[in-house]
Scaffold this active site. Structure first.
Site, PDB file in Angstrom:
ATOM      1  N   LYS A 114       0.813  -1.221   0.000  1.00  0.00           N
ATOM      2  CA  LYS A 114       0.000   0.000   0.000  1.00  0.00           C
ATOM      3  C   LYS A 114       0.841   1.262   0.000  1.00  0.00           C
ATOM      4  O   LYS A 114       0.453   2.266  -0.580  1.00  0.00           O
ATOM      5  CB  LYS A 114      -0.942   0.013   1.212  1.00  0.00           C
ATOM      6  CG  LYS A 114      -2.127  -0.927   1.061  1.00  0.00           C
ATOM      7  CD  LYS A 114      -3.265  -0.522   1.988  1.00  0.00           C
ATOM      8  CE  LYS A 114      -4.445  -1.474   1.822  1.00  0.00           C
ATOM      9  NZ  LYS A 114      -5.509  -1.224   2.791  1.00  0.00           N
ATOM     10  N   LYS A 207      -4.983  -9.982  -7.073  1.00  0.00           N
ATOM     11  CA  LYS A 207      -6.282 -10.175  -6.427  1.00  0.00           C
ATOM     12  C   LYS A 207      -7.268  -9.081  -6.843  1.00  0.00           C
ATOM     13  O   LYS A 207      -6.861  -7.960  -7.186  1.00  0.00           O
ATOM     14  CB  LYS A 207      -6.124 -10.253  -4.908  1.00  0.00           C
ATOM     15  CG  LYS A 207      -5.838  -8.953  -4.227  1.00  0.00           C
ATOM     16  CD  LYS A 207      -5.979  -9.057  -2.712  1.00  0.00           C
ATOM     17  CE  LYS A 207      -5.776  -7.653  -2.168  1.00  0.00           C
ATOM     18  NZ  LYS A 207      -5.960  -7.482  -0.768  1.00  0.00           N
ATOM     19  N   LYS A 210     -10.379  -3.106  -4.590  1.00  0.00           N
ATOM     20  CA  LYS A 210     -11.025  -1.798  -4.740  1.00  0.00           C
ATOM     21  C   LYS A 210     -10.097  -0.792  -5.376  1.00  0.00           C
ATOM     22  O   LYS A 210     -10.524   0.165  -6.002  1.00  0.00           O
ATOM     23  CB  LYS A 210     -11.362  -1.220  -3.355  1.00  0.00           C
ATOM     24  CG  LYS A 210     -12.442  -1.912  -2.612  1.00  0.00           C
ATOM     25  CD  LYS A 210     -12.456  -1.402  -1.163  1.00  0.00           C
ATOM     26  CE  LYS A 210     -13.435  -2.208  -0.343  1.00  0.00           C
ATOM     27  NZ  LYS A 210     -13.343  -1.917   1.087  1.00  0.00           N
TER      28      LYS A 210
HETATM   29  P1  AMP Z   1     -11.113  -4.665   2.554  1.00  0.00           P
HETATM   30  O1  AMP Z   1     -11.840  -4.374   1.312  1.00  0.00           O
HETATM   31  O2  AMP Z   1      -9.641  -4.616   2.389  1.00  0.00           O
HETATM   32  O3  AMP Z   1     -11.614  -3.905   3.751  1.00  0.00           O
HETATM   33  O4  AMP Z   1     -11.417  -6.194   2.865  1.00  0.00           O
HETATM   34  C1  AMP Z   1     -12.569  -6.653   3.528  1.00  0.00           C
HETATM   35  C2  AMP Z   1     -12.595  -8.165   3.565  1.00  0.00           C
HETATM   36  O5  AMP Z   1     -12.706  -8.699   2.244  1.00  0.00           O
HETATM   37  C3  AMP Z   1     -11.341  -8.800   4.196  1.00  0.00           C
HETATM   38  O6  AMP Z   1     -11.735  -9.910   4.969  1.00  0.00           O
HETATM   39  C4  AMP Z   1     -10.558  -9.243   2.981  1.00  0.00           C
HETATM   40  O7  AMP Z   1      -9.729 -10.340   3.272  1.00  0.00           O
HETATM   41  C5  AMP Z   1     -11.655  -9.635   2.010  1.00  0.00           C
HETATM   42  N1  AMP Z   1     -11.209  -9.502   0.616  1.00  0.00           N
HETATM   43  C6  AMP Z   1     -10.840  -8.357  -0.026  1.00  0.00           C
HETATM   44  N2  AMP Z   1     -10.487  -8.605  -1.292  1.00  0.00           N
HETATM   45  C7  AMP Z   1     -10.613  -9.954  -1.469  1.00  0.00           C
HETATM   46  C8  AMP Z   1     -10.389 -10.839  -2.570  1.00  0.00           C
HETATM   47  N3  AMP Z   1      -9.974 -10.394  -3.767  1.00  0.00           N
HETATM   48  N4  AMP Z   1     -10.632 -12.164  -2.384  1.00  0.00           N
HETATM   49  C9  AMP Z   1     -11.061 -12.634  -1.192  1.00  0.00           C
HETATM   50  N5  AMP Z   1     -11.290 -11.850  -0.114  1.00  0.00           N
HETATM   51  C10 AMP Z   1     -11.076 -10.523  -0.246  1.00  0.00           C
END
Ligand code: AMP
Ligand code: TRP
Length: 352
Positions: A114, A207, A210
């Site tokens: 990041k 992966k 966002k």
């Molecule tokens: P975040 O968007 O970083 O706040 O992530 C929120 C949740 O979504 C966390 O538990 C992440 O591990 C999960 N997550 C985010 N992106 C992915 C992805 N591409 N595949 C699986 N889980 C994800």
């Protein structure tokens, strides 16, 4: 002391939620709600570790809350709230800033990703982010944390922090009535399902995220039917002339592996069954993926369409969302405040 099983997890209100968030985390959250006491947080303190426009942040907090509920979280049963309304998160994070070692945080790969090349210019908050995450979980003495695979390293750090805190303050913790000297449990990551790591639709080695500039790389919970169909139609595949014939062959073809995993997770079936579907439809043509992509679009629209409609409906009444967050925050505070008071006593602060 054996800790009561308690689930905690959270998502950041930055950008729109996508299929990775839904399949990697939310589906497990909803499942665990059936059997456990669950606390689900919109982590707005985490969001500001990178710049957020204040007007958009408010909207994003409400939208993520709406997405939680639209996906199936029941705010009467589970606690749904935003982090900044419960002071214990920031308070415990400070204590953990003083427990965690620089060397531990230096190993965190997400910070390196990041912060990018301009590390000197990253916020101190971004660096200390995993300590706040540990505080989120341990402020409730939570035992289980359903997340996507990318959070595994942060969970390991939370376990190390819990252990070091317990060791450093053992004598006081025993005095506080915890006979075995353990104030914080070792939180278990819950990383399950056929899609713990959903990959980009444009690049099977990255992966779904966002922060990826191309919107074609992800399916957002707010995408309508036409957009979903278009993104799946254009999702990258490969040039092979036959589908993989078994799971080992599938693994070697990352884009196909990802699409099969997404299909399996959405359809509530196994990867084997998803692969069989691909094999069965591969003769339909014109490409070996045409039939599979059609079925994938159908199941994606069937699952995500109603969620999108419900988010839109909920967003029509922001005051109701704010009431849900106020109620959740009060219930969260009722759990976290007594634990935080014990932490203060154990550390040696005067409370009056
Ligand atoms: P975040 O968007 O970083 O706040 O992530 C929120 C949740 O979504 C966390 O538990 C992440 O591990 C999960 N997550 C985010 N992106 C992915 C992805 N591409 N595949 C699986 N889980 C994800
Ligand atoms: N760091 C997590 C993410 O980016 C979000 C998060 C913050 C979290 N606090 C948490 C997840 C506590 C689980 C438990 O996805």
């Amino acid at each position: 002391m054996a800790f009561k099983e308690r689930v905690f997890s959270g998502m950041q209100p930055t950008g729109s939620l996508h299929l990775g968030n839904y399949l990697g985390a939310m589906v497990q959250w909803i499942e665990m709600q059936k059997t456990h006491e669950c606390i689900y947080c919109v982590v707005d303190l985490h969001a500001i570790t990178v710049w957020q426009d204040p007007k958009e942040l408010k909207n994003a907090i409400r939208q993520v809350t709406a997405a939680y509920i639209a996906s199936g979280l029941d705010p009467k049963k589970s606690i749904v709230f935003n982090q900044s309304q419960v002071a214990a998160h920031a308070e415990l994070a400070w204590v953990f800033n003083c427990v965690a070692r620089l060397g531990w945080l230096n190993r965190m790969t997400q910070f390196k990703e990041k912060a990018g090349k301009d590390r000197e210019n990253a916020s101190v908050g971004l660096y200390a982010y995993p300590n706040l995450m540990a505080a989120d979980i341990l402020a409730y003495q939570a035992t289980h944390v359903p997340v996507g695979e990318d959070q595994k390293q942060h969970l390991e750090l939370a376990r190390d922090i819990a252990q070091k805190f317990n060791n450093d303050f053992r004598e006081q913790i025993v005095e506080a009535g915890y006979e075995d000297g353990i104030l914080f449990p070792q939180p278990e990551p819950v990383i399950t399902g056929p899609a713990t790591r959903v990959m980009s639709l444009r690049d099977g080695t990255k992966k779904m995220s966002k922060s990826e500039p191309s919107d074609m790389s992800r399916i957002n919970l707010m995408d309508d039917t036409d957009v979903i169909a278009d993104k799946i139609k254009r999702a990258k595949t490969d040039m092979e002339s036959a589908p993989p014939s078994n799971l080992d062959e599938l693994k070697a073809r990352p884009e196909i592996d990802n699409l099969v995993g997404i299909y399996a997770a959405l359809a509530g079936t196994s990867k084997e069954a998803g692969l069989q579907m691909l094999i069965d439809t591969s003769k339909e043509g014109p490409s070996i993926f045409t039939g599979f992509k059609k079925a994938l679009t159908e199941v994606a629209v069937e699952k995500l369409g109603p969620i999108r409609a419900e988010i839109v409906r909920l967003m029509g009444d922001p005051a109701e969302i704010d009431r849900i967050l106020a109620d959740g925050s009060a219930r969260a505070r009722a759990i976290a405040t007594p634990i935080m008071n014990q932490v203060k006593d154990v550390v040696g602060f005067v409370r009056s």
